[in-house]
Scaffold this active site. Structure first.
Site, PDB file in Angstrom:
ATOM      1  N   CYS A 122       0.844  -1.206   0.000  1.00 40.31           N
ATOM      2  CA  CYS A 122       0.000   0.000   0.000  1.00 40.31           C
ATOM      3  C   CYS A 122       0.874   1.249   0.000  1.00 40.31           C
ATOM      4  CB  CYS A 122      -0.932  -0.011   1.216  1.00 40.31           C
ATOM      5  SG  CYS A 122      -2.054   1.378   1.165  1.00 40.31           S
ATOM      6  N   LYS A 161       2.648  -9.433   0.304  1.00 37.86           N
ATOM      7  CA  LYS A 161       2.467  -8.753  -0.981  1.00 37.86           C
ATOM      8  C   LYS A 161       3.296  -7.472  -0.947  1.00 37.86           C
ATOM      9  CE  LYS A 161      -1.074  -6.965  -4.057  1.00 37.86           C
ATOM     10  NZ  LYS A 161      -1.156  -5.529  -3.763  1.00 37.86           N
ATOM     11  N   ARG A 249      -7.496  -4.786 -10.750  1.00 37.66           N
ATOM     12  CA  ARG A 249      -8.494  -3.899 -11.355  1.00 37.66           C
ATOM     13  C   ARG A 249      -9.266  -4.534 -12.504  1.00 37.66           C
ATOM     14  NH1 ARG A 249      -4.315   0.734 -12.329  1.00 37.66           N
ATOM     15  NH2 ARG A 249      -3.044  -1.148 -12.493  1.00 37.66           N
TER      16      ARG A 249
HETATM   17  C1  LIG Z   1      -9.049   0.421  -5.350  1.00 40.86           C
HETATM   18  C2  LIG Z   1      -7.811  -0.374  -5.007  1.00 40.86           C
HETATM   19  C3  LIG Z   1      -7.647  -0.826  -3.710  1.00 40.86           C
HETATM   20  C4  LIG Z   1      -6.519  -1.574  -3.379  1.00 40.86           C
HETATM   21  N1  LIG Z   1      -6.404  -2.062  -2.108  1.00 40.86           N
HETATM   22  C5  LIG Z   1      -5.352  -2.878  -1.803  1.00 40.86           C
HETATM   23  C6  LIG Z   1      -5.292  -3.538  -0.547  1.00 40.86           C
HETATM   24  O1  LIG Z   1      -6.198  -3.431   0.298  1.00 40.86           O
HETATM   25  N2  LIG Z   1      -4.214  -4.324  -0.302  1.00 40.86           N
HETATM   26  C7  LIG Z   1      -3.193  -4.487  -1.229  1.00 40.86           C
HETATM   27  O2  LIG Z   1      -2.233  -5.207  -0.969  1.00 40.86           O
HETATM   28  N3  LIG Z   1      -3.252  -3.890  -2.427  1.00 40.86           N
HETATM   29  C8  LIG Z   1      -4.313  -3.122  -2.744  1.00 40.86           C
HETATM   30  N4  LIG Z   1      -4.402  -2.590  -3.992  1.00 40.86           N
HETATM   31  C9  LIG Z   1      -3.382  -2.922  -4.999  1.00 40.86           C
HETATM   32  C10 LIG Z   1      -3.816  -4.166  -5.805  1.00 40.86           C
HETATM   33  O3  LIG Z   1      -3.858  -5.313  -4.980  1.00 40.86           O
HETATM   34  C11 LIG Z   1      -2.848  -4.440  -6.962  1.00 40.86           C
HETATM   35  O4  LIG Z   1      -1.567  -4.625  -6.442  1.00 40.86           O
HETATM   36  C12 LIG Z   1      -2.798  -3.291  -7.957  1.00 40.86           C
HETATM   37  O5  LIG Z   1      -4.102  -2.846  -8.275  1.00 40.86           O
HETATM   38  C13 LIG Z   1      -2.065  -3.697  -9.234  1.00 40.86           C
HETATM   39  O6  LIG Z   1      -2.711  -4.790  -9.838  1.00 40.86           O
HETATM   40  P1  LIG Z   1      -3.718  -4.595 -11.091  1.00 40.86           P
HETATM   41  O7  LIG Z   1      -2.974  -3.816 -12.140  1.00 40.86           O
HETATM   42  O8  LIG Z   1      -4.052  -5.996 -11.519  1.00 40.86           O
HETATM   43  O9  LIG Z   1      -4.901  -3.832 -10.590  1.00 40.86           O
HETATM   44  C14 LIG Z   1      -5.516  -1.836  -4.343  1.00 40.86           C
HETATM   45  C15 LIG Z   1      -5.689  -1.364  -5.641  1.00 40.86           C
HETATM   46  C16 LIG Z   1      -6.826  -0.654  -5.983  1.00 40.86           C
HETATM   47  C17 LIG Z   1      -6.997  -0.189  -7.394  1.00 40.86           C
END
Ligand SMILES: Cc1cc2nc3c(=O)[nH]c(=O)nc-3n(C[C@H](O)[C@H](O)[C@H](O)COP(=O)(O)O)c2cc1C
Length: 354
Positions: A122, A161, A249
């Site tokens: 995060c 993560k 996403r």
């Molecule tokens: C709205 C939103 C909330 C997220 N909340 C978390 C979370 O609670 N914990 C976490 O480890 N990553 C969180 N992430 C990151 C995602 O787990 C992921 O690493 C990031 O979106 C990249 O992956 P993607 O391109 O497939 O979306 C969040 C991402 C988004 C967009």
């Protein structure tokens, strides 16, 4: 890469199960934790529409500080998992105090968490600047101490993560991954961006995923970041040698995405995309379960959260169809569950529409 081109590659070996400690996940395609998104209502839809083709789902992040403050009104508000429906799943925590993280993990395991995931991804300043989330990657010693304390405290697998690192160009995830493995972490998921890059729309560079995979001895590594399609998933696995892919996403509004990717990898054939009736039913189920299970007693608060979510079920048709454009327009303006039902029921009843 098109599906027909994918068919020429031998991708069959990509869908191997992954071992996370004593838990086997059958398909190496997993749902990323997303705050405000991967609550029970959505995770349940992923299980319904993707089944075991989503190997692992994960809760939203939970604060170790709140969890260990028994009188905090939210300390148990997000214990929303249903093991019989969701397994295998991970429950994610964040914080930077090893003892507090260990206590929080114990509380979650007592409440049925089969895997504890530690958030070091995060980037949001209110968490990362205080040393939680990706802020831990500025200090590999503390980050490792957190993993060590959590591993010692619970008898379920602990995963982490991470992002590539905190400051751009300082890939601390590599050394940290080795240290985390040494103290007993059972899986590392790597989002390729640095914390300081937030969600900047820059061209993906998956080198760090390969570097982490090369750094650890035997635990699985999941690649994460900007995987939207089957072609992206295959490319990430082939380029980085990661054991599986974590998708965030792109799954929003597409709980069938894991089934789609698994099907396309297995067969080389395009997945038949869900009809409007199926999409409308999924969106309605999402809304109903969220209202039923919400931590907010006031329905309006849940409906405001849903406003930003439900239109995502109809993304693919946005350009093509005036009636769906209207639906999307109205879905972001709903005030009650009854409004949502009134908008979606006609599409569910009219089964032949698209
Ligand atoms: C709205 C939103 C909330 C997220 N909340 C978390 C979370 O609670 N914990 C976490 O480890 N990553 C969180 N992430 C990151 C995602 O787990 C992921 O690493 C990031 O979106 C990249 O992956 P993607 O391109 O497939 O979306 C969040 C991402 C988004 C967009």
């Amino acid at each position: 890469m098109t599906i027909s081109k994918l068919h020429n590659l031998d991708t069959s070996s990509l869908l191997k199960p992954i071992q996370i400690g004593n838990i086997t996940i059958n398909t190496p395609l997993t749902l990323a934790p997303m705050d405000g998104m991967t609550n029970y209502a959505f995770r349940r839809l992923v299980r319904e529409y993707s089944g075991e083709d989503c190997g692992l789902v994960c809760t939203e992040l939970l604060s170790s500080l709140i969890l260990t403050s028994p009188h905090h009104p939210r300390s148990r508000a997000k214990f929303d998992w249903q093991p019989t429906i969701e397994f295998p799943f991970a429950v994610q925590i964040y914080g930077n105090d090893p003892a507090m993280m260990a206590d929080a993990a114990q509380i979650l395991v007592e409440a049925g968490a089969p895997i504890i995931d530690i958030n070091m991804g995060c980037w949001v300043p209110k968490i990362a600047r205080k040393g939680g989330g990706a802020g831990l990657l500025r200090d590999v010693c503390t980050a490792t101490a957190v993993v060590d304390a959590v591993v010692q405290a619970v008898d379920v697998p602990v995963t982490v993560k991470v992002r590539a690192g905190y400051e751009v160009g300082q890939p601390t995830a590599i050394n940290f991954a080795k240290a985390a493995e040494d103290v007993g972490a059972k899986l590392i998921a790597v989002h390729w961006r640095y914390a300081k890059q937030g969600f900047r729309p820059i061209p993906p560079d998956w080198t760090i995923i390969r570097q982490v995979k090369e750094a650890v001895r035997s635990i699985p590594v999941l690649g994460n970041g900007d995987v939207k399609t089957t072609a992206d998933a295959i490319k990430m696995m082939l380029e980085t040698d990661c054991d599986g892919v974590m998708i965030g996403r792109a799954a929003a509004g597409h709980p069938w995405l894991f089934k789609q990717i698994a099907h396309e990898i297995r067969t080389g054939e395009p997945f038949p995309l869900p009809s409007m009736a199926t999409r409308a039913q999924a969106a309605l189920d999402h809304a109903r379960v969220m209202v039923e299970t919400s931590e907010h007693s006031d329905e309006t608060v849940t409906i405001l959260e849903l406003r930003g979510r439900l239109h995502q079920y109809f993304d693919e048709f946005v350009e093509e169809d005036e009636r769906i454009a209207q639906l999307r327009y109205h879905l972001v303006r709903v005030n009650t569950l009854a409004d949502i039902e009134a908008l979606l029921m006609p599409f569910i009843e009219e089964r032949e529409y698209i």
